[in-house]
Design a protein around this motif. Structure first.
Motif, PDB file in Angstrom:
ATOM      1  N   ILE A  91      -5.629  -3.029  -1.144  1.00  0.00           N
ATOM      2  CA  ILE A  91      -4.830  -2.331  -0.134  1.00  0.00           C
ATOM      3  C   ILE A  91      -5.254  -0.864  -0.102  1.00  0.00           C
ATOM      4  O   ILE A  91      -5.378  -0.215  -1.147  1.00  0.00           O
ATOM      5  N   TYR A  92      -5.459  -0.365   1.113  1.00  0.00           N
ATOM      6  CA  TYR A  92      -5.855   1.022   1.322  1.00  0.00           C
ATOM      7  C   TYR A  92      -4.939   1.648   2.363  1.00  0.00           C
ATOM      8  O   TYR A  92      -4.353   0.957   3.186  1.00  0.00           O
ATOM      9  N   HIS A  93      -4.856   2.981   2.299  1.00  0.00           N
ATOM     10  CA  HIS A  93      -3.967   3.718   3.195  1.00  0.00           C
ATOM     11  C   HIS A  93      -4.795   4.687   4.028  1.00  0.00           C
ATOM     12  O   HIS A  93      -5.674   5.369   3.506  1.00  0.00           O
ATOM     13  N   TYR A  95      -4.886   8.017   6.367  1.00  0.00           N
ATOM     14  CA  TYR A  95      -4.146   9.263   6.568  1.00  0.00           C
ATOM     15  C   TYR A  95      -4.864  10.132   7.581  1.00  0.00           C
ATOM     16  O   TYR A  95      -6.066   9.994   7.795  1.00  0.00           O
ATOM     17  N   GLY A 108      -0.888   5.802  -2.315  1.00  0.00           N
ATOM     18  CA  GLY A 108       0.172   5.339  -1.426  1.00  0.00           C
ATOM     19  C   GLY A 108       0.863   6.480  -0.697  1.00  0.00           C
ATOM     20  O   GLY A 108       0.818   7.628  -1.146  1.00  0.00           O
ATOM     21  N   PRO A 109       1.524   6.192   0.402  1.00  0.00           N
ATOM     22  CA  PRO A 109       2.154   7.250   1.205  1.00  0.00           C
ATOM     23  C   PRO A 109       3.338   7.918   0.518  1.00  0.00           C
ATOM     24  O   PRO A 109       3.678   9.050   0.842  1.00  0.00           O
ATOM     25  N   HIS A 116       0.734   9.775   7.101  1.00  0.00           N
ATOM     26  CA  HIS A 116       0.311   8.377   6.929  1.00  0.00           C
ATOM     27  C   HIS A 116       0.143   7.706   8.293  1.00  0.00           C
ATOM     28  O   HIS A 116       1.048   7.737   9.129  1.00  0.00           O
ATOM     29  N   GLY A 118      -1.427   4.329   8.555  1.00  0.00           N
ATOM     30  CA  GLY A 118      -1.217   2.904   8.360  1.00  0.00           C
ATOM     31  C   GLY A 118      -1.731   2.424   7.025  1.00  0.00           C
ATOM     32  O   GLY A 118      -2.519   3.096   6.359  1.00  0.00           O
ATOM     33  N   THR A 119      -1.295   1.222   6.655  1.00  0.00           N
ATOM     34  CA  THR A 119      -1.739   0.580   5.424  1.00  0.00           C
ATOM     35  C   THR A 119      -2.530  -0.664   5.811  1.00  0.00           C
ATOM     36  O   THR A 119      -2.095  -1.442   6.665  1.00  0.00           O
ATOM     37  N   ARG A 121      -5.506  -3.898   4.564  1.00  0.00           N
ATOM     38  CA  ARG A 121      -6.165  -4.723   3.541  1.00  0.00           C
ATOM     39  C   ARG A 121      -7.487  -5.187   4.140  1.00  0.00           C
ATOM     40  O   ARG A 121      -7.553  -5.607   5.285  1.00  0.00           O
ATOM     41  N   ARG A 130      -3.971  -4.742   9.313  1.00  0.00           N
ATOM     42  CA  ARG A 130      -2.863  -3.815   9.128  1.00  0.00           C
ATOM     43  C   ARG A 130      -1.695  -4.585   8.528  1.00  0.00           C
ATOM     44  O   ARG A 130      -1.317  -5.645   9.025  1.00  0.00           O
ATOM     45  N   ASP A 132       1.414  -2.961   7.551  1.00  0.00           N
ATOM     46  CA  ASP A 132       2.731  -2.320   7.637  1.00  0.00           C
ATOM     47  C   ASP A 132       3.205  -2.221   9.051  1.00  0.00           C
ATOM     48  O   ASP A 132       2.527  -2.476  10.005  1.00  0.00           O
TER      49      ASP A 132
END
Length: 132
Positions: A91-93, A95, A108-109, A116, A118-119, A121, A130, A132
């Motif tokens: 999982i990556y975020h 920014y 993480g956010p 942020h 979005g999150t 995978r 996506r 989230d």
């Protein structure tokens, strides 16, 4: 000139008396032949088929819109800055930096104060999903 046979008798010189073989009424006392009214049946069929086509069109339209969204998110993530090789399944975020550029991070956010976006995978097809 007088006819040999009256009008209500079916007779032909080639076939003779063949009234019982004909597909239509041959005398006044025969049942009336009415053409079936298929307009109602056609209209019902047309309406049913049109509803089915409209339903299928709407399904395809939704699938297309979802595909466009996936493409746009993948384009956004792949155009973001990152200095590591992402691992499939992690999982990556994403920014937005202070200079307006997007960057990808493992952080993480809720762990820092960045904008942020979005999150995501990374799946085995190298497509960003996506989550989230």
């Amino acid at each position: 000139m007088q006819k040999d046979k009256p009008d209500n008798v079916v007779f032909s010189n080639e076939e003779g008396y063949n009234a019982s073989l004909l597909p239509y009424a041959t005398n006044v006392g025969a049942p009336v032949i009415k053409a079936d009214d298929v307009a109602g049946w056609k209209n019902t069929g047309i309406n049913k088929v049109n509803r089915e086509f409209e339903s299928k069109f709407n399904e395809l339209k939704i699938q297309y819109q979802n595909l466009i969204k996936e493409f746009q998110w993948n384009e956004l993530v792949y155009n973001a800055r990152f200095s590591f090789e992402p691992i499939v399944g992690e999982i990556y975020h994403l920014y937005k930096d202070t200079d307006g550029f997007d960057f990808l991070s493992l952080i993480g956010p809720n762990e820092w104060n960045k904008e942020h976006v979005g999150t995501f995978r990374l799946n085995s097809d190298k497509k960003w999903i996506r989550i989230d």
